[in-house]
Design an enzyme around this catalytic site. Structure first.
Site, mmCIF file in Angstrom:
data_model
loop_
_atom_site.group_PDB
_atom_site.id
_atom_site.type_symbol
_atom_site.label_atom_id
_atom_site.label_comp_id
_atom_site.label_asym_id
_atom_site.label_seq_id
_atom_site.Cartn_x
_atom_site.Cartn_y
_atom_site.Cartn_z
ATOM 1 N N GLY A 123 6.890 -27.349 43.600
ATOM 2 C CA GLY A 123 7.902 -26.695 43.686
ATOM 3 C C GLY A 123 8.633 -25.592 43.813
ATOM 4 O O GLY A 123 8.473 -24.552 44.133
ATOM 5 N N GLY A 188 -10.109 -3.034 32.340
ATOM 6 C CA GLY A 188 -9.323 -2.819 30.671
ATOM 7 C C GLY A 188 -9.631 -3.225 29.515
ATOM 8 O O GLY A 188 -10.502 -4.534 29.927
ATOM 9 N N GLU A 211 -11.431 2.000 30.324
ATOM 10 C CA GLU A 211 -9.671 1.949 29.313
ATOM 11 C C GLU A 211 -9.283 3.038 29.956
ATOM 12 O O GLU A 211 -9.422 4.158 29.621
ATOM 13 C CB GLU A 211 -10.299 0.621 27.786
ATOM 14 C CG GLU A 211 -9.118 0.834 27.536
ATOM 15 C CD GLU A 211 -7.779 0.386 28.261
ATOM 16 O OE1 GLU A 211 -7.885 -0.579 28.256
ATOM 17 O OE2 GLU A 211 -6.221 0.886 28.111
ATOM 18 N N SER A 277 -9.431 -6.857 34.758
ATOM 19 C CA SER A 277 -8.218 -7.684 33.535
ATOM 20 C C SER A 277 -7.989 -6.574 33.002
ATOM 21 O O SER A 277 -7.641 -5.682 31.948
ATOM 22 C CB SER A 277 -9.062 -8.552 32.163
ATOM 23 O OG SER A 277 -9.878 -7.017 31.729
ATOM 24 N N HIS A 452 -12.804 -24.120 -2.871
ATOM 25 C CA HIS A 452 -14.161 -22.933 -2.640
ATOM 26 C C HIS A 452 -15.134 -24.030 -2.400
ATOM 27 O O HIS A 452 -14.967 -24.615 -3.174
ATOM 28 C CB HIS A 452 -14.164 -23.038 -4.508
ATOM 29 C CG HIS A 452 -15.323 -21.986 -4.751
ATOM 30 N ND1 HIS A 452 -15.607 -20.108 -4.329
ATOM 31 C CD2 HIS A 452 -16.667 -22.638 -5.572
ATOM 32 C CE1 HIS A 452 -16.348 -19.773 -4.472
ATOM 33 N NE2 HIS A 452 -17.580 -20.711 -4.911
#
Ligand code: FAD
Ligand code: NAI
Length: 473
Positions: A123, A188, A211, A277, A452
């Site tokens: 689109g 990451g 990281e 990532s 419970h």
């Protein structure tokens, strides 16, 4: 070639786009949705990142790998012997693909049911004339009075290490590794790194996560992040914080990552596969925003106000392509709200109470403010915590890790944040979200009868803990 005129055209059929289209159709608009995702046969596969390479396939693999881990490590506790437990990765991936296809087909069915016209293809904006937008939908030319842009996001590449989906993997490749890698590297330690790192670790990979940030899960409540780091380490997930990646080199069918560790020492990590990532970027490729002057911000996101209005009249944008958390349910809420605004209603998204979940084991779920945020704001609050160790259902399940933590206003007792690390945290967080939407106090939850034995009793107990009156701990 024919021209079709629609009241509402949605570009993108991910969770934001397809939900927006359905809601618009429900409200009586002549609606179309354009989505270009292709399945392996070239056919339509609506559902976007979430359905095809995100939420759904990752949860399918998390489930399979969790079964594998239970059979390998925990069945014996129940007196069940299995012999050697093996994993058929091709079958596991095939099951995941079936789950994805069921979701793709489900969306196509929903489009039919709600009379949404679906175009399979790209689109793009062509022009704006007399308050009407001319668009391309694949090969077809169509027009729309209102356009909702829901084109999602793509994985961010590490400079100098483009995805080849063979050895350097985005979420796409990470969801279809054909055999369990002996060594897996992840760059990451965010949501994708932890979830997909967990999948392959459970199946036998030696996983190392590198990281950049010095703190682990900085957007999660500190006490939860601390507990998670402890539990993941115990499971064998190696996480190195504060690293600086120097280079990624492909060699001998694998990858070597050179990096500087938190102490400034130069290190290398050699792995068979590397998942990168490090976040995602907004996707406007092929949308042709210039044709109509649709404004993007400096990060490439479509600029919107609080109500998802762009700079153009009757053009809206939602989901990952705009500001805010990149979450499927946030995209969906925005989609519904925009369709309702187009209909002149008061669509509403409360950005303060969007829950988020990390589907590791144990799961991590949160809604509202973290303790560190409340401290930074100087807000007076009370905290209450209840461990699953003291919950009968958790003991029966054999999963007593983690806790539920409540944060409430010191004066009014209004719930400000709820943080859960533990079994089924993804399900438990809904009670907290509902409570916060109704502006409940911790006392309200503490006074409500919970079945419970259930894990949800821990939620009630954490609410009781706000006033230091837990009953089972
Ligand atoms: P998308 O889902 O990205 O959809 C956009 C669609 O638009 C795509 O189909 C794309 O092909 C199409 N498109 C783009 N441009 C055009 C164009 N010009 N013409 C036609 N079509 C176009 N979120 C959660 O809430 N829970 C989770 O558990 C979760 N797990 C995840 C796991 C992974 C591995 C990843 C990568 C993400 C995960 N997410 C999760 C995030 C979630 O997938 C996204 O937030 C969500 O998909 C965003 O929805 P969206 O509709 O904005 O965009
Ligand atoms: P993320 O934003 O969650 O984590 C990225 C991590 O990479 C951060 O910790 C960041 O500090 C680190 N990083 C960035 N650059 C780095 C570098 N050069 N070297 C080392 N580390 C670096 O992004 P992620 O995991 O890619 O996920 C993308 C999005 O998808 C997220 O925004 C998330 O909302 C969504 N998602 C949601 C899931 C869920 O809701 N369960 C599951 C998976 C993804």
């Amino acid at each position: 070639m024919s021209t079709k005129n629609f009241d509402v055209v949605v570009i993108g059929g991910g969770p934001g786009g397809y939900i927006a289209a359905i809601r618009a159709a429900q409200l009586g608009f002549n609606t179309a949705c354009i989505d270009e995702w292709k399945n392996e046969k070239g056919g339509p596969a609506p559902g976007g990142t979430c359905t095809n390479v995100g939420c759904i396939p990752s949860k399918a693999l998390l489930q399979s790998s969790e079964h594998f881990e239970h059979a390998s490590l925990h069945f014996a506790d129940h007196g069940i012997s299995t012999g050697e437990v093996k994993i058929d990765v091709a079958k596991m991936l095939g099951r995941k693909d079936t789950v994805v296809k069921q979701n793709n087909d489900g969306i196509l069915y929903l489009f039919k049911k709600n009379k949404v016209t679906f175009f399979h293809g790209r689109g793009s904006f062509v022009a704006a004339k007399d308050g009407v937008y001319e668009l391309k939908a694949g090969e077809e030319s169509i027009t729309a009075t209102h356009v909702i842009v829901a084109t999602g996001s793509n994985a961010r590449q590490l400079p100098g290490a483009p995805f080849d989906e063979e050895t350097i993997l985005s979420n796409d490749g990470a969801l279809r590794i054909p055999s369990v890698p002996k060594k897996l590297g992840v760059i990451g330690s965010g949501v994708i790194g932890l979830e997909l790192g967990s999948v392959w670790r459970r199946l036998g990979s030696e996983v190392t996560v590198l990281e950049a940030m010095p703190a682990f899960l900085p957007t999660v409540d500190e006490s939860v992040a601390k507990e998670a780091a402890k539990l993941f380490k115990k499971q064998g997930l190696k996480i190195e914080l504060g690293v600086k990646i120097a280079s990624v080199t492909k060699a001998d069918g694998g990858v070597t990552v050179a990096y500087t560790d938190a102490k400034g020492a130069e290190q290398t990590l050699a792995v068979d596969k590397l998942i990168v990532s490090i976040g995602r970027t907004a996707n406007t490729i092929g949308l042709n925003p210039e044709a109509v002057g649709l404004a993007l911000d400096e990060r490439g996101m479509v600029t919107v106000d609080h109500d998802c209005k762009t700079n153009l009249p009757n053009v809206w944008a939602i989901g990952d392509v705009v500001r805010g958390p990149m979450l499927a349910h946030k995209a969906e809420e925005e989609g519904v709200a925009v369709a309702e605004r187009i209909a002149g209603q008061h669509g509403h998204v409360d950005f303060d109470i969007i829950p988020s979940v990390i589907y590791t084991s144990p799961e991590i779920a949160q809604v509202g403010k973290t303790e560190q945020q409340l401290k930074a704001e100087g807000r007076a609050y009370k905290a209450g915590q209840f461990p699953f160790l003291a919950n009968g259902r958790a003991r029966a399940l054999g999963d007593t890790s983690g806790f539920v933590k409540f944060l409430a206003d010191a004066t009014t007792d209004e719930i400000l944040g709820v943080h859960i690390i533990g079994p089924m945290a993804s399900e438990l967080i809904s009670e907290a979200t509902v409570a916060m939407a109704f502006k409940a106090s911790a006392e309200d939850i503490a006074r409500i009868c919970h079945a419970h034995p259930s894990l949800s009793e821990s939620t009630k107990e954490a609410a009781l803990a706000i006033d230091k009156r837990t009953l089972n701990f």
